[in-house]
Scaffold this motif. Sequence first.
Motif, PDB file in Angstrom:
ATOM      1  N   MET A 153      40.068 -15.367 -11.186  1.00  0.00           N
ATOM      2  CA  MET A 153      39.394 -16.423 -10.442  1.00  0.00           C
ATOM      3  C   MET A 153      38.894 -15.813  -9.129  1.00  0.00           C
ATOM      4  O   MET A 153      39.662 -15.242  -8.373  1.00  0.00           O
ATOM      5  N   ALA A 154      37.618 -15.957  -8.874  1.00  0.00           N
ATOM      6  CA  ALA A 154      37.016 -15.436  -7.647  1.00  0.00           C
ATOM      7  C   ALA A 154      37.001 -16.515  -6.571  1.00  0.00           C
ATOM      8  O   ALA A 154      36.793 -17.682  -6.867  1.00  0.00           O
ATOM      9  N   ARG A 155      37.230 -16.099  -5.335  1.00  0.00           N
ATOM     10  CA  ARG A 155      37.097 -16.999  -4.201  1.00  0.00           C
ATOM     11  C   ARG A 155      35.790 -16.664  -3.516  1.00  0.00           C
ATOM     12  O   ARG A 155      35.493 -15.506  -3.254  1.00  0.00           O
ATOM     13  N   ILE A 156      35.002 -17.680  -3.233  1.00  0.00           N
ATOM     14  CA  ILE A 156      33.682 -17.505  -2.652  1.00  0.00           C
ATOM     15  C   ILE A 156      33.601 -18.339  -1.384  1.00  0.00           C
ATOM     16  O   ILE A 156      34.004 -19.505  -1.381  1.00  0.00           O
ATOM     17  N   ALA A 157      33.076 -17.731  -0.325  1.00  0.00           N
ATOM     18  CA  ALA A 157      32.926 -18.438   0.952  1.00  0.00           C
ATOM     19  C   ALA A 157      31.486 -18.289   1.436  1.00  0.00           C
ATOM     20  O   ALA A 157      30.830 -17.282   1.184  1.00  0.00           O
ATOM     21  N   PHE A 158      31.024 -19.319   2.132  1.00  0.00           N
ATOM     22  CA  PHE A 158      29.651 -19.317   2.633  1.00  0.00           C
ATOM     23  C   PHE A 158      29.559 -20.265   3.821  1.00  0.00           C
ATOM     24  O   PHE A 158      30.440 -21.084   4.042  1.00  0.00           O
ATOM     25  N   LYS A 159      28.465 -20.117   4.585  1.00  0.00           N
ATOM     26  CA  LYS A 159      28.259 -21.047   5.684  1.00  0.00           C
ATOM     27  C   LYS A 159      26.857 -21.635   5.601  1.00  0.00           C
ATOM     28  O   LYS A 159      25.934 -21.026   5.061  1.00  0.00           O
ATOM     29  N   MET A 160      26.744 -22.844   6.121  1.00  0.00           N
ATOM     30  CA  MET A 160      25.489 -23.579   6.157  1.00  0.00           C
ATOM     31  C   MET A 160      25.406 -24.231   7.540  1.00  0.00           C
ATOM     32  O   MET A 160      26.359 -24.157   8.313  1.00  0.00           O
ATOM     33  N   THR A 161      24.284 -24.887   7.822  1.00  0.00           N
ATOM     34  CA  THR A 161      24.117 -25.520   9.127  1.00  0.00           C
ATOM     35  C   THR A 161      23.756 -26.989   8.967  1.00  0.00           C
ATOM     36  O   THR A 161      22.812 -27.335   8.247  1.00  0.00           O
ATOM     37  N   LEU A 162      24.512 -27.824   9.651  1.00  0.00           N
ATOM     38  CA  LEU A 162      24.278 -29.263   9.676  1.00  0.00           C
ATOM     39  C   LEU A 162      23.435 -29.591  10.898  1.00  0.00           C
ATOM     40  O   LEU A 162      23.667 -29.055  11.983  1.00  0.00           O
ATOM     41  N   HIS A 163      22.444 -30.468  10.735  1.00  0.00           N
ATOM     42  CA  HIS A 163      21.658 -30.893  11.889  1.00  0.00           C
ATOM     43  C   HIS A 163      22.546 -31.715  12.827  1.00  0.00           C
ATOM     44  O   HIS A 163      23.375 -32.517  12.372  1.00  0.00           O
ATOM     45  N   PRO A 164      22.385 -31.532  14.139  1.00  0.00           N
ATOM     46  CA  PRO A 164      23.185 -32.289  15.113  1.00  0.00           C
ATOM     47  C   PRO A 164      23.045 -33.802  14.909  1.00  0.00           C
ATOM     48  O   PRO A 164      21.965 -34.309  14.612  1.00  0.00           O
TER      49      PRO A 164
ATOM     50  N   ASP B  18      28.261 -37.235 -11.734  1.00  0.00           N
ATOM     51  CA  ASP B  18      27.605 -36.223 -12.578  1.00  0.00           C
ATOM     52  C   ASP B  18      27.516 -34.872 -11.865  1.00  0.00           C
ATOM     53  O   ASP B  18      27.591 -33.823 -12.507  1.00  0.00           O
ATOM     54  N   LEU B  19      27.424 -34.864 -10.541  1.00  0.00           N
ATOM     55  CA  LEU B  19      27.441 -33.606  -9.805  1.00  0.00           C
ATOM     56  C   LEU B  19      28.846 -33.012  -9.827  1.00  0.00           C
ATOM     57  O   LEU B  19      29.022 -31.816 -10.063  1.00  0.00           O
ATOM     58  N   GLN B  20      29.835 -33.851  -9.615  1.00  0.00           N
ATOM     59  CA  GLN B  20      31.224 -33.384  -9.669  1.00  0.00           C
ATOM     60  C   GLN B  20      31.531 -32.806 -11.057  1.00  0.00           C
ATOM     61  O   GLN B  20      32.150 -31.745 -11.161  1.00  0.00           O
ATOM     62  N   ALA B  21      31.065 -33.454 -12.098  1.00  0.00           N
ATOM     63  CA  ALA B  21      31.296 -32.962 -13.458  1.00  0.00           C
ATOM     64  C   ALA B  21      30.614 -31.613 -13.669  1.00  0.00           C
ATOM     65  O   ALA B  21      31.198 -30.705 -14.263  1.00  0.00           O
ATOM     66  N   LEU B  22      29.378 -31.476 -13.176  1.00  0.00           N
ATOM     67  CA  LEU B  22      28.656 -30.209 -13.313  1.00  0.00           C
ATOM     68  C   LEU B  22      29.415 -29.078 -12.630  1.00  0.00           C
ATOM     69  O   LEU B  22      29.565 -27.991 -13.203  1.00  0.00           O
ATOM     70  N   LEU B  23      29.895 -29.318 -11.427  1.00  0.00           N
ATOM     71  CA  LEU B  23      30.630 -28.278 -10.711  1.00  0.00           C
ATOM     72  C   LEU B  23      31.891 -27.869 -11.475  1.00  0.00           C
ATOM     73  O   LEU B  23      32.182 -26.684 -11.629  1.00  0.00           O
ATOM     74  N   LYS B  24      32.610 -28.850 -11.974  1.00  0.00           N
ATOM     75  CA  LYS B  24      33.827 -28.550 -12.753  1.00  0.00           C
ATOM     76  C   LYS B  24      33.485 -27.804 -14.047  1.00  0.00           C
ATOM     77  O   LYS B  24      34.161 -26.840 -14.409  1.00  0.00           O
ATOM     78  N   GLU B  25      32.423 -28.247 -14.744  1.00  0.00           N
ATOM     79  CA  GLU B  25      32.005 -27.585 -15.988  1.00  0.00           C
ATOM     80  C   GLU B  25      31.568 -26.147 -15.744  1.00  0.00           C
ATOM     81  O   GLU B  25      31.679 -25.301 -16.625  1.00  0.00           O
ATOM     82  N   THR B  26      31.084 -25.869 -14.545  1.00  0.00           N
ATOM     83  CA  THR B  26      30.649 -24.523 -14.177  1.00  0.00           C
ATOM     84  C   THR B  26      31.840 -23.637 -13.828  1.00  0.00           C
ATOM     85  O   THR B  26      31.703 -22.443 -13.645  1.00  0.00           O
ATOM     86  N   GLY B  27      33.028 -24.220 -13.745  1.00  0.00           N
ATOM     87  CA  GLY B  27      34.235 -23.451 -13.464  1.00  0.00           C
ATOM     88  C   GLY B  27      34.617 -23.416 -11.998  1.00  0.00           C
ATOM     89  O   GLY B  27      35.410 -22.592 -11.569  1.00  0.00           O
ATOM     90  N   ILE B  28      34.061 -24.352 -11.219  1.00  0.00           N
ATOM     91  CA  ILE B  28      34.373 -24.429  -9.796  1.00  0.00           C
ATOM     92  C   ILE B  28      35.598 -25.316  -9.594  1.00  0.00           C
ATOM     93  O   ILE B  28      35.703 -26.384 -10.175  1.00  0.00           O
ATOM     94  N   SER B  29      36.501 -24.842  -8.752  1.00  0.00           N
ATOM     95  CA  SER B  29      37.685 -25.626  -8.401  1.00  0.00           C
ATOM     96  C   SER B  29      38.067 -25.324  -6.964  1.00  0.00           C
ATOM     97  O   SER B  29      37.525 -24.406  -6.345  1.00  0.00           O
ATOM     98  N   ASP B  30      38.991 -26.100  -6.456  1.00  0.00           N
ATOM     99  CA  ASP B  30      39.540 -25.885  -5.116  1.00  0.00           C
ATOM    100  C   ASP B  30      38.409 -25.684  -4.097  1.00  0.00           C
ATOM    101  O   ASP B  30      38.404 -24.734  -3.328  1.00  0.00           O
ATOM    102  N   TYR B  31      37.441 -26.609  -4.097  1.00  0.00           N
ATOM    103  CA  TYR B  31      36.230 -26.515  -3.281  1.00  0.00           C
ATOM    104  C   TYR B  31      36.409 -27.340  -2.015  1.00  0.00           C
ATOM    105  O   TYR B  31      36.679 -28.537  -2.076  1.00  0.00           O
TER     106      TYR B  31
ATOM    107  N   LYS C  82      29.147 -15.516 -11.775  1.00  0.00           N
ATOM    108  CA  LYS C  82      27.780 -15.439 -12.310  1.00  0.00           C
ATOM    109  C   LYS C  82      27.320 -16.789 -12.850  1.00  0.00           C
ATOM    110  O   LYS C  82      26.129 -17.069 -12.881  1.00  0.00           O
ATOM    111  N   ALA C  83      28.247 -17.642 -13.259  1.00  0.00           N
ATOM    112  CA  ALA C  83      27.890 -18.977 -13.755  1.00  0.00           C
ATOM    113  C   ALA C  83      27.257 -19.823 -12.658  1.00  0.00           C
ATOM    114  O   ALA C  83      26.472 -20.731 -12.953  1.00  0.00           O
ATOM    115  N   LEU C  84      27.560 -19.519 -11.409  1.00  0.00           N
ATOM    116  CA  LEU C  84      26.980 -20.262 -10.290  1.00  0.00           C
ATOM    117  C   LEU C  84      25.463 -20.055 -10.210  1.00  0.00           C
ATOM    118  O   LEU C  84      24.751 -20.901  -9.673  1.00  0.00           O
ATOM    119  N   ASP C  85      24.983 -18.940 -10.755  1.00  0.00           N
ATOM    120  CA  ASP C  85      23.541 -18.656 -10.744  1.00  0.00           C
ATOM    121  C   ASP C  85      22.749 -19.680 -11.539  1.00  0.00           C
ATOM    122  O   ASP C  85      21.539 -19.816 -11.336  1.00  0.00           O
TER     123      ASP C  85
END
Length: 104
Positions: free
Chosen positions: A1-12, A28-41, A62-65
């Motif tokens: 299981m790979a751990r992936i980290a990233f940053k984004m910017t929220l408008h003030p 349906d978005l939550q299901a897609l993320l789980k089906e893609t193998g994403i957890s502990d997000y 690679k499934a995230l692609d």
Amino acid sequence: MARIAFKMTLHPGFEEEYRKRHDTIWPDLQALLKETGISDYSIFLDETTNSLFGVLKAEDPKALDNLPAQPVMQKWWAYMKDIMASNEDNSPVSIPLKEVFYLP
């Protein structure tokens, strides 16, 4: 299981709206993320810079692609583009972060 980290910017001024939208994340978005193998997000906010820090586990990074091609992902990005820094395709501007320490 790979751990992936990233940053984004929220408008003030959109901190509560960002939280509200994620509190009611689409099933349906939550299901897609789980089906893609994403957890502990998780996504954290640095209130001094409006930087969002995301970290997740992925069974196959690679499934995230494949996520950008999914209609629900595109719809979510369009829904979020007004409150955060976004690219021309509505995807969030996301900067991968390099892991420098981990204590399991």
